[in-house]
Design an enzyme around this catalytic site. Structure first.
Site: not given
Length: 199
Positions: A112-114
């Site tokens: 997530a979010d990477k």
């Protein structure tokens, strides 16, 4: 290099009900990922591992018997027998560790979010019956993807599923070679969509 050429994503639709998914994390982001996974594949087998699993996740997963919850720290053995990994843990070191362990095992992973740690993204999905459209901005702007999803949901007629079922039945009845079938189906598609536009 233009943006069109630099977007190297290859769109696929996974049959998660035939795969084993591991979700690491137990907070709000994990709930968001779990909602996306089960919203599109309600019979997906998902193992959730998190040091603390929120009450919201516990309540949400009651309706999904194929989800198992483990309230504890991640262990490398959690990757055994898994096909797909989704990480929603707020821990940079853990994210990198799980990414490295997943790569050793040739498992597909989303963190997530990477985006730089991801093999795939969970894009915005438009769903009308059997029609499902995936939207991705190559990790650039989830907000734009969400807005496009809203626009497509509004634009696509509710009757689209009836059209899909009709076309499936017609395809099964058609005779001739592949090219003949494609021509016939294309002609029917044009007439069906034109009649929807006139309404």
């Amino acid at each position: 290099m233009s943006d069109q050429v630099s977007n190297q994503l290859f769109p696929v639709f996974l049959q998660l009900n035939r795969l084993q998914t591991l979700l690491v994390g137990g907070g709000n982001v994990a709930l968001e990922k779990l909602t996306a996974l089960l919203g599109n594949s309600p019979h997906a087998s998902v193992k959730v591992v998190g040091k603390e699993i929120s009450r919201e996740i516990r309540v949400f997963t009651r309706a999904y018997p194929s989800v198992t919850l483990y309230e504890r720290a991640f262990e490398n053995a959690d990757l055994d027998g898994v096909d797909v990994v989704v990480v929603a843990a707020d821990n940079a070191d853990l994210n990198v560790h799980i990414r490295n362990e997943s790569r050793k095992r040739h498992l597909l992973i989303n963190v997530a979010d990477k985006p730089d740690l991801c093999d795939f993204y969970l894009g915005s999905i438009v769903k009308k019956g059997n029609l499902k459209l995936g939207i991705s901005t190559n990790g650039k702007s989830p907000t734009i993807a969400k807005r496009i999803k809203e626009l497509l949901n509004e634009a696509l007629p509710e009757e689209i599923d009836e059209t899909l079922n009709y076309m499936s039945q017609l395809r099964d009845l058609l005779k001739g070679d592949f090219a003949d079938k494609v021509r016939t189906l294309n002609a029917h598609t044009v007439s069906l969509l034109a009649s929807k536009d006139e309404k």
